[in-house]
Scaffold this motif. Structure first.
Motif, PDB file in Angstrom:
ATOM      1  N   THR A   1       0.842  -1.201   0.000  1.00 51.78           N
ATOM      2  CA  THR A   1       0.000   0.000   0.000  1.00 51.78           C
ATOM      3  C   THR A   1       0.872   1.243   0.000  1.00 51.78           C
ATOM      4  O   THR A   1       1.789   1.364   0.822  1.00 51.78           O
ATOM      5  CB  THR A   1      -0.938   0.020   1.224  1.00 51.78           C
TER       6      THR A   1
ATOM      7  N   ARG B   1      -1.125   9.368  -9.353  1.00 54.75           N
ATOM      8  CA  ARG B   1      -1.310   8.233 -10.248  1.00 54.75           C
ATOM      9  C   ARG B   1      -0.355   8.291 -11.436  1.00 54.75           C
ATOM     10  O   ARG B   1       0.172   7.261 -11.873  1.00 54.75           O
ATOM     11  CB  ARG B   1      -2.764   8.196 -10.731  1.00 54.75           C
TER      12      ARG B   1
ATOM     13  N   PHE C   1      -3.176  -4.071  -9.784  1.00 52.48           N
ATOM     14  CA  PHE C   1      -3.792  -3.155  -8.829  1.00 52.48           C
ATOM     15  C   PHE C   1      -4.777  -3.954  -7.984  1.00 52.48           C
ATOM     16  O   PHE C   1      -5.629  -4.673  -8.510  1.00 52.48           O
ATOM     17  CB  PHE C   1      -4.516  -2.015  -9.547  1.00 52.48           C
TER      18      PHE C   1
ATOM     19  N   TYR D   1      -8.029   0.732  -4.733  1.00 54.11           N
ATOM     20  CA  TYR D   1      -7.971   2.189  -4.886  1.00 54.11           C
ATOM     21  C   TYR D   1      -8.668   2.757  -3.652  1.00 54.11           C
ATOM     22  O   TYR D   1      -9.876   2.605  -3.479  1.00 54.11           O
ATOM     23  CB  TYR D   1      -8.686   2.619  -6.167  1.00 54.11           C
TER      24      TYR D   1
ATOM     25  N   ASP E   1      -7.954   6.095  -2.083  1.00 59.00           N
ATOM     26  CA  ASP E   1      -8.164   7.542  -2.074  1.00 59.00           C
ATOM     27  C   ASP E   1      -7.235   8.122  -3.129  1.00 59.00           C
ATOM     28  O   ASP E   1      -6.463   7.396  -3.771  1.00 59.00           O
ATOM     29  CB  ASP E   1      -7.853   8.120  -0.687  1.00 59.00           C
ATOM     30  N   ASP E   2      -7.276   9.410  -3.295  1.00 63.57           N
ATOM     31  CA  ASP E   2      -6.403  10.059  -4.265  1.00 63.57           C
ATOM     32  C   ASP E   2      -4.942   9.811  -3.897  1.00 63.57           C
ATOM     33  O   ASP E   2      -4.496  10.186  -2.806  1.00 63.57           O
ATOM     34  CB  ASP E   2      -6.699  11.560  -4.289  1.00 63.57           C
TER      35      ASP E   2
ATOM     36  N   VAL F   1      -3.123   3.772  -3.050  1.00 60.33           N
ATOM     37  CA  VAL F   1      -3.495   2.551  -3.775  1.00 60.33           C
ATOM     38  C   VAL F   1      -2.790   1.332  -3.196  1.00 60.33           C
ATOM     39  O   VAL F   1      -1.810   1.443  -2.456  1.00 60.33           O
ATOM     40  CB  VAL F   1      -3.172   2.659  -5.288  1.00 60.33           C
TER      41      VAL F   1
ATOM     42  N   ASP G   1     -12.511  -0.532  -4.572  1.00 61.63           N
ATOM     43  CA  ASP G   1     -12.489   0.858  -5.024  1.00 61.63           C
ATOM     44  C   ASP G   1     -13.316   1.692  -4.048  1.00 61.63           C
ATOM     45  O   ASP G   1     -14.520   1.883  -4.224  1.00 61.63           O
ATOM     46  CB  ASP G   1     -13.049   0.970  -6.443  1.00 61.63           C
TER      47      ASP G   1
END
Length: 319
Positions: free
Chosen positions: A141, A147, A166, A169, A171-172, A175, A263
């Motif tokens: 993580t 991104r 991946f 997801y 948060d902004d 990831v 997500d």
């Protein structure tokens, strides 16, 4: 002035968190001292035919069968406390990652003893799978990693033909990436170079599209033994925020967790669309209630180990 109608009132969602690292001292203390946990623990012991507490104390694996069952017990006990002491009556239910199991019990799709047995069986299935395949796979993580920068780093994996997926997801710039353990140090170094931070690493890996065989085993060998029923509350899937109301869809959601990434921003969007204004996070949670997209959009109450009273959520601290 006209009084607001019931439909205009903000809704409440209960959230059962995914598993994170914890110590026996933290988990064991809650299991022994909390009356709601003791009651659920007795049910789990009866369902499995052994002492979950003793097995937990002897375990050295963060995600062992006993550890997973104990997490389920504590999550359900936290929901029991929220109902009794806070008067919680949720309108929707969410269970990101491992939290799906507690969610399935809470909404009545499976009786709690069945969920205990299902949790134990799936833990054994996962152990066998990762002993045979993807022995060196981990899920790492990262946070505060734009991104675009992360894509540049992963393009280097592509150039070398190295596997990654991946897995979440959150948060902004936040990831989860699954990869071979031998590549982990290099990924951490590159993340640091672009100004990001590495947080924790999960072993074995989770939620990776590569794990279709694990999904197949669960679908064919384990889940058919359990009779799911329609949930008494709408459930928001953690993969894409779909609101589901049928037994078949809930069973599919539980299978999707093996080979589809979670997500959380899509869950947040779905909850906002549904009119949710308050989240009650029930269980041992060090992540979901602290995410910026959670705090920015909802009033958040936490109930569980380390949450002795309702309190506002605080942001994550990378480690």
């Amino acid at each position: 002035m006209t009084a607001p109608t019931d439909s205009a009132q903000p809704k409440t969602a209960i959230v059962f968190p995914g598993m994170g690292p914890s110590t026996f001292a933290e988990v064991g203390k809650f299991l022994m001292l909390d009356p709601f946990a003791r009651k659920r623990l007795a049910e789990a012991d009866e369902a499995l035919g052994y002492s979950v507490f003793d097995a937990l104390r002897a375990s050295e694996d963060d995600y062992s069968e006993a550890t997973q069952v104990a997490f389920l017990v504590n999550s359900m006990a936290s929901a029991d406390r929220a109902e009794q002491e806070l008067g919680l009556v949720p309108d929707l239910c969410v269970g990101p990652s491992f939290g799906q199991k507690a969610a399935a019990a809470y909404v009545g799709s499976l009786p709690f003893p069945d969920v205990v047995r299902l949790t134990a069986e799936l833990a054994r299935c996962e152990h066998t799978y990762f002993t045979e395949q993807y022995q060196d796979a981990v899920t790492h993580t990262v946070v505060r990693t734009p991104r675009g920068k992360l894509d540049e780093i992963l393009s280097e994996f592509d150039a070398r033909g190295e596997w990654y997926d991946f897995s979440g997801y959150l948060d902004d710039g936040f990831v989860m990436v699954s990869l071979r353990e031998k590549e982990l140090d290099g990924l951490k170094h590159r993340i640091s170079q672009v100004g990001g931070y590495s947080m924790y690493t999960m072993v074995p890996a989770v939620h990776a599209p590569a794990f279709t065989e694990l999904r197949r085993r669960a679908a064919e060998e384990i889940l058919p033994r359990y009779a799911f029923t329609d949930p008494k509350l709408p459930v928001v899937t953690d993969q894409d925020g779909t609101v589901i109301t049928s037994a078949d869809d809930l069973r599919t959601m539980m299978l999707d967790t093996f080979d589809l990434p979670i997500d959380w921003p899509k869950v947040v969007a779905a909850l906002k669309t549904a009119g949710v204004g308050k989240l009650c996070v029930t269980g041992p949670d060090n992540l979901f209630h602290r995410l910026d997209c959670t705090k920015r959009n909802f009033e958040v109450v936490t109930v569980g180990p380390g949450a002795r009273r309702a309190r506002p959520a605080r942001g994550p601290r990378p480690r």
